[in-house]
Motif scaffolding. Structure first.
Motif, PDB file in Angstrom:
ATOM      1  N   SER A  19     -32.821 -41.045   0.991  1.00  0.00           N
ATOM      2  CA  SER A  19     -33.144 -42.162   1.882  1.00  0.00           C
ATOM      3  C   SER A  19     -34.019 -41.768   3.057  1.00  0.00           C
ATOM      4  O   SER A  19     -34.476 -42.629   3.789  1.00  0.00           O
ATOM      5  N   GLY A  20     -34.221 -40.468   3.273  1.00  0.00           N
ATOM      6  CA  GLY A  20     -35.038 -40.058   4.402  1.00  0.00           C
ATOM      7  C   GLY A  20     -34.334 -40.295   5.720  1.00  0.00           C
ATOM      8  O   GLY A  20     -33.139 -40.602   5.772  1.00  0.00           O
ATOM      9  N   ARG A  21     -35.080 -40.110   6.815  1.00  0.00           N
ATOM     10  CA  ARG A  21     -34.536 -40.399   8.147  1.00  0.00           C
ATOM     11  C   ARG A  21     -35.499 -41.381   8.803  1.00  0.00           C
ATOM     12  O   ARG A  21     -36.504 -40.976   9.394  1.00  0.00           O
ATOM     13  N   PRO A  22     -35.211 -42.656   8.680  1.00  0.00           N
ATOM     14  CA  PRO A  22     -36.182 -43.671   9.091  1.00  0.00           C
ATOM     15  C   PRO A  22     -36.661 -43.519  10.525  1.00  0.00           C
ATOM     16  O   PRO A  22     -37.783 -43.864  10.826  1.00  0.00           O
ATOM     17  N   ILE A  59     -28.059 -34.855  -0.350  1.00  0.00           N
ATOM     18  CA  ILE A  59     -28.578 -35.820  -1.324  1.00  0.00           C
ATOM     19  C   ILE A  59     -28.959 -37.115  -0.629  1.00  0.00           C
ATOM     20  O   ILE A  59     -30.042 -37.675  -0.846  1.00  0.00           O
ATOM     21  N   SER A  60     -28.083 -37.559   0.240  1.00  0.00           N
ATOM     22  CA  SER A  60     -28.331 -38.821   0.926  1.00  0.00           C
ATOM     23  C   SER A  60     -29.578 -38.721   1.810  1.00  0.00           C
ATOM     24  O   SER A  60     -30.402 -39.636   1.849  1.00  0.00           O
ATOM     25  N   THR A  61     -29.729 -37.585   2.498  1.00  0.00           N
ATOM     26  CA  THR A  61     -30.887 -37.431   3.384  1.00  0.00           C
ATOM     27  C   THR A  61     -32.184 -37.383   2.588  1.00  0.00           C
ATOM     28  O   THR A  61     -33.180 -38.016   2.957  1.00  0.00           O
ATOM     29  N   ILE A  62     -32.167 -36.637   1.460  1.00  0.00           N
ATOM     30  CA  ILE A  62     -33.401 -36.558   0.668  1.00  0.00           C
ATOM     31  C   ILE A  62     -33.718 -37.932   0.081  1.00  0.00           C
ATOM     32  O   ILE A  62     -34.856 -38.389   0.102  1.00  0.00           O
ATOM     33  N   PRO A  67     -39.492 -38.448   5.001  1.00  0.00           N
ATOM     34  CA  PRO A  67     -39.682 -39.614   4.131  1.00  0.00           C
ATOM     35  C   PRO A  67     -38.490 -39.813   3.197  1.00  0.00           C
ATOM     36  O   PRO A  67     -37.707 -38.889   2.979  1.00  0.00           O
ATOM     37  N   ALA A  68     -38.376 -41.015   2.662  1.00  0.00           N
ATOM     38  CA  ALA A  68     -37.365 -41.281   1.637  1.00  0.00           C
ATOM     39  C   ALA A  68     -37.950 -40.809   0.309  1.00  0.00           C
ATOM     40  O   ALA A  68     -38.950 -41.322  -0.153  1.00  0.00           O
ATOM     41  N   TRP A  69     -37.298 -39.795  -0.309  1.00  0.00           N
ATOM     42  CA  TRP A  69     -37.869 -39.225  -1.525  1.00  0.00           C
ATOM     43  C   TRP A  69     -37.347 -39.890  -2.781  1.00  0.00           C
ATOM     44  O   TRP A  69     -37.953 -39.801  -3.837  1.00  0.00           O
ATOM     45  N   SER A 117     -35.236 -45.421  -3.239  1.00  0.00           N
ATOM     46  CA  SER A 117     -35.672 -45.808  -1.902  1.00  0.00           C
ATOM     47  C   SER A 117     -37.182 -45.893  -1.818  1.00  0.00           C
ATOM     48  O   SER A 117     -37.744 -45.895  -0.730  1.00  0.00           O
ATOM     49  N   GLY A 118     -37.835 -45.918  -2.949  1.00  0.00           N
ATOM     50  CA  GLY A 118     -39.285 -46.066  -2.949  1.00  0.00           C
ATOM     51  C   GLY A 118     -40.041 -44.756  -2.972  1.00  0.00           C
ATOM     52  O   GLY A 118     -41.253 -44.739  -2.814  1.00  0.00           O
ATOM     53  N   GLY A 119     -39.333 -43.639  -3.133  1.00  0.00           N
ATOM     54  CA  GLY A 119     -40.008 -42.344  -3.177  1.00  0.00           C
ATOM     55  C   GLY A 119     -40.386 -41.956  -4.584  1.00  0.00           C
ATOM     56  O   GLY A 119     -40.485 -42.808  -5.470  1.00  0.00           O
ATOM     57  N   SER A 120     -40.611 -40.660  -4.793  1.00  0.00           N
ATOM     58  CA  SER A 120     -41.117 -40.226  -6.086  1.00  0.00           C
ATOM     59  C   SER A 120     -40.114 -39.428  -6.897  1.00  0.00           C
ATOM     60  O   SER A 120     -40.380 -39.095  -8.044  1.00  0.00           O
TER      61      SER A 120
END
Lengths: 400, 599
Positions: free
Chosen positions: A191-194, A186-189, A205-207, A211-214
Motif C-alpha cells: 500500500s505504500g506510505r501515502p 507486506i502491508s507497507t510494500i 509508492p504503493a507497489w 493498490s495500483g502498483g506493479s
C-alpha cells in the motif's frame, strides 16, 4: 526372438494361480510404498517449505535490486534523507540494552499509573498528593533521561547523528503496529506510505497490484521474505552501518499540508550534534553526508586528479555528466566559479564546498535546468574522504 | 409356525441350525451381488476348475449384471497375448480412470483463479499429505496417456484394424485422441506457472490463426476469455479440463468400446482369409472366458501398472513447477508440450495459418477419413505396402518436425544472451551455476582468462596479467561502473581484482571452464571475449553471483557473424574507427537452503 524375451514373462502370468500371486504381490508392494511415502511426507513437506522459502528470498533479492535499492540502498542500509534502512536492528526491534530497557519500562508503567490518578476527575486528588505526583513525574522523566543517556553513552556517536533513539528501538512499537513484522512489511510494500512525502523527498509508492502498483502478491511475499532474511544476531556494527533510521510520523495535525514540523525533525536528526559528536574524519574514512566534516578533513588531505578521474569513471558519473542527463563534465569548474557561486542561494560558498556538497548531498542545490532526485544521494556512503579529495582535484582541472 | 408373526431368517435358523442358515443367506447375497455366481462358483473359477453346474454360472454376470454387460463373456485366444493388442487399448481406459481419480483428489485443493492457483500448488506441495504424490501421478499419467493413445492408434493402423467393418470405431478413436491431447494440454495451464502460461500462450495463439480472421479472432477470444490469458481464460480452461472434455471423452469411450464389442476385437491379420471378418465367430476350442481368465489378468495388470506408476513418482520423477506466471517475462527456450512440438516445428517453416492450423487440420482430417479412403479389403502386411509406407513417412515426419520444434533448431539468439540465459543461468531450468554446492561458491571474482594459461602453475600469473590488462584498457572501470551502477552491487572498488578459483571449489572451477568453453565455441560472434563470475555475500545465507561476458562487437547479418576470406569475423567499429567493447551482465542469487544441486 520375441518369444525368448516374453516367453518367461508369459509363463509367469499364464496360469491363474500365478496371475493371482503376481497381482497380490503388486498390491502389497504398492501398499508398502504408500506407507513409505506416508512416513516421509512430514519431512518432505518441511523440506519443501524450507527450499521454497530459500528460493523465494532469491527472487526477493532480485526484485530488491531492481525496485528498492535506489532508495533503500543496495544493502538495505538506507540513504540519508531519502529512505530508511531495512537492514536495520530497529526494524527488527532488537534491544541492545535489555536491562536498561526493563528499568525504563518499569518507570513508564509507574508514570502511566500516577498520571491516570492525576487525570481522574471523578475522584480528584488532594493538592498535597498532586504536588507529590508532579514532582514524582519530573523525577521519573529525569530518571528515564538518565537511563537514555547511559544507553547513548554506549553507542557510537555516528549512530546518534543519523537519528537513532535507543528508547525507540522497535519500529513496530513506534508505529503502534498490531501485527507481526512480516505483515508490516507486506502491508507497507503493497500500500505504500501515502503521506511519506511529508518527511522524505519521494513518498513510498504503493507497489501492490491491488493498490495500483506493479507487483503481484507473490512477488511482495518474496520481497518480504528477503527483507525478513536480514534478521540475525545484531551487533553494534550493524547499527553503525545504518545510513538512515526510520522517521516517526511527526505531528499528525501538521500533516499533510504543513510540513514544517517534519522538516524540522529531519533537519534535527541530521544536524543534532552530528559534527559535534562525530570524531574528525581521516583520509580513509567513508565521507558520510556531513559537508562541514568533510571540508574540515579535506584541509589535510591532498587530492590526486588522475585518481579522481578513475573514481569519476568507476562510479559511473560519466553515465550522466557526459550525456546531457546531468550538467556536462567539460567546463564544470569554470561554470562553478562563474555561474554557480554568483547564485544568491549559494552566497558565501567556496568552490570546494559547492563541489563536495554536490557530490554527497546532491539535492541541496540543483543546477538550473536539471531534475532533482536523479543523482544518487548515496555517494557519501561509498566514497572515502580521499576519494572526494581526488574527485575535487579532478573537477578543478575541468576548465574551459 | 413362524418364530415371528411372519416368515423370517429365524425360521431357517430353527430349522437348519445357525451355521447352515447363515451360510445360505451369505451365499444368496453373494449370488445377488455378482448377478449369478455363488460362493462355490467363485471358488471354482479362481481355482481354475470347470464350472460344476449348468447353465454355466460364469456367463450370467454378463447377461444379467450391469458391470459386465458390456464385456464379452469370452475372447478369441489369438487376442489375449501381448500381440496384437499390446494391451494399449486397455491401458488407455486404465489411464482414463487413473486420471479421473487422481484429478478429483487435486480438484479438492484447487481454485481456478490466478490469485490462488499458484499458491494452491504450493499448498499441495508443502501442506497436503500425498499432495505431491498425487500431482506427480496425475501429471505422469497424463503424459503416459497421450503416448499410449497415440501408440494404440499406430498399432490399429499397422494391423489394418480400421478396415471394414470397423471404420466408425477408428473414427471415434481419432476423436478420443484429440480429446486426450486437449485434456493434457488444458491441464498445462492450471498450475499457473511460467511453463503453463507460455506453453498455453503458444498453443492458444494457433487458435487465433484459424481462417477466416473473424473466426480466428473470436475462437481465440472465447478460449482465452480476453485478449490475454487471465482469470477468464484460466476458468475456461479449467472447465474444459474437468467438465467439457471429460464428458466428450467418456461418451466417446462408450461408443468406441461398444463398437469394439459389436464387431469383436480384430484378429491378427494372418488368421483370417482376405475380406473375411471372423472375430465374432470364435470356435469352442479357442475361447478364453472372461471369468476367470481375463478378469484375473486385468486385475493383475491394474495392480502391476499402478505399482509401476507409483515406483516412478516415488523414486524417479516429479512434476515440474516453475515460478509464478509472469506475462512480462518470456523464459528463453519456451516450447509447447512435447506432443505438440511437431506443430511448433512446422510453424518454423513459414506461414502461421497454414502450418499452425491448416496443416494439423489436414493431418487430423486425413486420420478421421482414412478408413473411408483406404477401402482395400486385405489387412495382410504384404498387401498394404503403400499405406504402411505412408504411415511410416507420417511417423518419421512427426519425429523430424518435433525435433524442429526444439528451441535448439532455427531460433537464433545473440550468443552472449544464449550463454547467460540458456547455458549458465536460465530463469526456469537449472543451468550449470545453480547446481554448484553453496559452500563452493567462494566469495571472490574469477575470470575465464584463467584457462588461457598453458598449465595450472601459470594460472595465477595469467590472472594477474589479466588484471593489469583490463585496468589499462579501461575495461575494469567500465565493468565496475556497470556492476555498481545499474547492478547496484556493493563492492570495494579499490581492491577489486580477479583471482584464480581456490582449490577447494572444484565444481566452481569446472563451471568456469565450461563457461570458457562456451565463449570459445562462439568466438566468431564474441570476439576477444572474456567471462567472469563474481560472487559476493548478500545476506548471511544468500550469495549474489554476477555473470559477466565482455567482447568486441562483430558485424552480424541475419543472426550470424559475417566472415572475411580467412574465415575470421569482422569487428564492428565506432565512428572513430575503434572496436566497440560490449558487456552483458546477469546476476542471480543463491540461498544456502535452495538445494538446487539435489535435483
Amino acid at each position: 526372438m520375441l518369444k525368448r524375451i516374453f516367453g518367461p514373462g508369459r509363463a509367469l502370468v499364464e496360469s491363474i494361480e500365478n496371475r493371482i500371486l503376481v497381482g497380490i504381490a503388486a498390491f502389497m508392494a504398492t501398499i508398502v510404498i504408500l506407507g513409505w511415502v506416508a512416513i516421509n511426507e512430514p519431512g518432505r513437506m518441511q523440506a519443501f517449505d524450507r527450499q521454497f522459502n530459500a528460493r523465494s528470498t532469491e527472487k526477493g533479492a532480485a526484485l530488491f535490486v531492481s525496485a528498492c535499492a535506489t532508495c533503500h540502498g543496495p544493502q538495505g542500509h538506507g540513504i540519508l534523507g531519502r529512505a530508511p534502512a531495512l537492514n536495520n536492528p530497529q526494524l527488527f526491534g532488537h534491544d541492545y540494552f535489555p536491562e536498561l530497557t526493563a528499568q525504563v519500562t518499569a518507570l513508564e508503567t509507574e508514570r502511566g499509573a500516577i498520571a491516570a490518578e492525576l487525570a481522574d476527575t471523578v475522584n480528584p486528588v488532594s493538592d498535597a498528593r498532586r504536588e507529590e505526583i508532579e514532582s514524582r513525574l519530573e523525577a521519573i522523566d529525569a530518571e528515564i533521561e538518565d537511563l537514555a543517556q547511559q544507553m547513548r553513552d554506549q553507542l557510537p556517536p555516528a549512530v546518534l547523528a543519523v537519528g537513532y533513539d535507543p528508547l525507540n528501538f522497535d519500529r513496530l512499537e513506534q508505529t503502534d503496529w498490531g501485527g507481526g513484522l512480516e505483515n508490516f512489511i507486506i502491508s507497507t510494500i503493497t500500500s505504500g506510505r501515502p503521506v511519506s512525502n511529508a518527511y522524505w523527498p519521494q513518498p513510498m509508492p504503493a507497489w501492490g497490484q491491488v493498490s495500483g502498483g506493479s507487483l503481484r502478491p507473490d512477488q511482495i511475499r518474496d520481497l518480504a521474505r528477503y527483507i525478513m532474511n536480514w534478521d540475525r544476531e545484531w551487533t553494534l556494527d550493524d547499527l553503525t552501518a545504518v545510513r538512515q533510521f526510520a522517521v516517526a510520523p511527526c505531528n499528525q495535525q501538521a500533516l499533510p499540508g504543513a510540513t514544517g514540523a517534519c522538516e524540522d525533525l529531519l533537519a534535527g536528526s541530521a544536524a543534532d550534534g552530528g559534527a559535534a559528536q562525530a570524531p574528525a574524519l581521516t583520509a580513509g574514512d567513508i565521507a558520510g553526508t556531513d559537508v562541514d566534516a568533510v571540508l574540515a578533513a579535506l584541509e589535510t588531505v591532498e587530492g590526486d586528479a588522475a585518481a579522481g578521474q578513475n573514481t569519476y569513471q568507476a562510479q559511473g558519473c560519466t553515465g550522466c555528466h557526459t550525456t546531457g542527463v546531468g550538467p556536462d563534465l567539460a567546463g564544470t569548474y569554470t561554470r562553478v566559479e562563474n555561474e554557480r557561486l554568483a547564485d544568491p542561494a549559494l552566497a558565501g560558498y567556496t568552490a570546494e564546498q559547492y563541489l563536495v556538497e554536490s557530490i554527497i548531498n546532491p539535492s541541496a542545490f540543483v543546477a538550473p535546468g536539471f531534475a532533482d532526485g536523479v543523482m544518487p544521494a548515496s555517494f557519501g556512503t561509498v566514497l572515502t574522504v580521499q576519494d572526494i579529495a581526488n574527485l575535487v582535484a579532478y573537477l578543478e582541472t575541468q576548465t574551459e | 409356525m413362524s418364530v415371528l408373526p411372519f416368515p423370517s431368517f429365524l425360521d431357517d435358523v430353527k430349522e437348519k441350525g445357525l451355521k447352515k442358515a447363515s451360510f445360505e443367506i451369505a451365499d444368496d447375497v453373494v449370488e445377488r451381488l455378482t448377478a449369478g455366481m455363488n460362493v462355490t462358483d467363485i471358488r471354482e473359477a479362481l481355482r481354475g476348475e470347470a464350472p460344476s453346474r449348468r447353465p454355466n454360472p460364469r456367463l450370467t454376470p454378463h447377461a444379467d449384471g450391469f458391470w459386465l454387460h458390456i464385456r464379452p463373456s469370452y475372447y478369441h485366444n489369438s487376442m489375449t497375448g501381448l500381440y496384437p493388442t499390446f494391451r494399449l487399448g486397455w491401458l488407455s481406459v486404465y489411464f482414463t480412470f487413473f486420471e479421473t481419480i487422481t484429478g478429483i483428489f487435486l480438484m479438492i485443493f484447487y481454485t481456478p483463479s490466478p490469485e490462488f492457483a499458484y499458491s494452491n500448488m504450493l499448498n499441495i506441495l508443502s501442506n497436503v499429505p500425498f499432495g505431491q504424490f498425487m500431482r506427480d501421478l496425475h501429471r505422469l499419467g497424463a503424459e503416459a496417456m497421450v503416448l499410449i493413445v497415440t501408440l494404440h492408434m499406430l498399432r490399429t493402423f499397422i494391423t489394418g484394424s480400421y478396415k471394414k467393418p470397423r471404420q466408425f470405431t477408428w473414427f471415434t478413436g481419432v476423436i478420443l485422441l484429440l480429446s486426450t491431447l486437449f485434456l493434457s494440454f488444458s491441464g498445462y495451464l492450471l498450475p499457473w506457472d511460467q511453463l503453463a502460461l507460455w506453453a498455453v500462450t503458444i498453443g492458444a495463439s494457433m487458435a487465433e490463426a484459424v481462417p477466416p480472421q473473424i473466426v480466428g479472432t473470436n475462437v481465440n477470444l472465447l478460449l482465452r476469455g480476453g485478449p490475454e490469458i487471465g482469470a477468464n481464460g484460466l476458468l475456461r480452461f479449467y472447465l474444459l479440463h474437468v467438465l467439457a472434455v471429460p464428458a466428450i471423452l467418456f461418451i466417446f469411450i462408450a461408443v468406441h468400446y461398444y463398437k469394439v464389442i459389436v464387431h469383436g476385437p480384430s484378429l491378427p491379420p494372418r488368421e483370417e482369409n482376405i475380406g473375411e471378418d471372423t472375430a465374432k465367430r470364435i470356435p469352442l476350442d479357442r475361447r478364453v472366458y472372461f471369468i476367470p481368465d481375463i478378469m484375473t489378468s486385468e486385475i493383475m495388470w491394474v495392480a502391476v501398472t499402478t505399482l509401476i506408476m507409483i515406483i516412478l513418482v516415488t523414486f524417479f520423477w516429479h512434476a515440474p513447477l516453475e515460478s509464478h506466471s509472469n506475462p512480462q517475462v518470456t523464459p528463453l527456450g519456451t516450447t509447447a508440450p512435447w506432443y505438440f512440438l511437431w506443430i511448433q516445428g512446422a510453424l518454423k517453416l513459414g506461414d502461421k495459418t497454414f502450418w499452425g492450423v491448416i496443416f494439423p487440420g489436414i493431418i487430423f482430417n486425413f486420420l478421421m477419413v482414412l478408413p473411408y479412403i483406404d477401402t482395400t479389403p486385405s489387412r495382410r502386411y504384404a498387401d498394404r505396402r503403400f499405406m504402411l509406407s505412408i504411415g511410416m513417412v507420417l511417423t518419421s515426419l512427426t519425429v523430424i518436425f518435433s525435433y524442429m520444434g526444439l528451441p535448439e533448431f532455427g531460433v537464433k539468439t545473440s550468443a552472449d544472451s544464449e550463454i547467460l540465459n540458456l547455458d549458465l543461468a536460465p530463469d526456469e531450468r537449472l543451468g550449470i551455476i545453480k547446481p554448484i554446492p553453496y559452500d563452493q561458491l567462494v566469495v571472490g571474482a574469477y575470470t575465464t582468462a584463467q584457462f588461457e594459461a598453458e598449465d595450472e602453475a601459470a594460472m595465477q600469473e595469467t590472472v594477474a596479467a589479466f588484471n593489469e590488462e583490463i585496468a589499462e584498457n579501461g575495461e575494469r572501470a567500465e565493468l565496475l561502473a556497470d556492476l555498481t551502477g545499474p547492478g547496484a552491487l556493493v563492492l570495494n572498488q579499490a581492491e577489486f581484482a580477479f583471482e584464480t578459483v581456490p582449490s577447494d571449489a572444484p565444481r566452481l572451477e569446472h563451471v568456469l571452464e565450461e563457461f570458457y568453453g562456451f565463449l570459445e565455441k562462439d568466438s566468431a560472434e564474441l570476439a576477444n571475449a572474456w567471462g567472469a563470475i563474481i560472487i559476493t555475500q548478500n545476506q548471511a545465507n544468500l550469495k549474489r553471483i554476477d555473470l559477466v561476458i565482455s567482447w568486441d562487437e562483430v558485424v552480424v547479418e541475419g543472426g550470424n557473424p559475417v566472415l572475411d576470406d580467412q574465415g575470421n569475423s569482422i569487428l564492428a567499429l565506432d565512428e572513430d574507427g575503434n572496436p566497440i567493447r560490449r558487456f552483458n551482465i546477469k546476476h542471480i542469487f543463491i540461498n544456502e537452503d535452495s538445494q538446487y544441486f539435489g535435483e
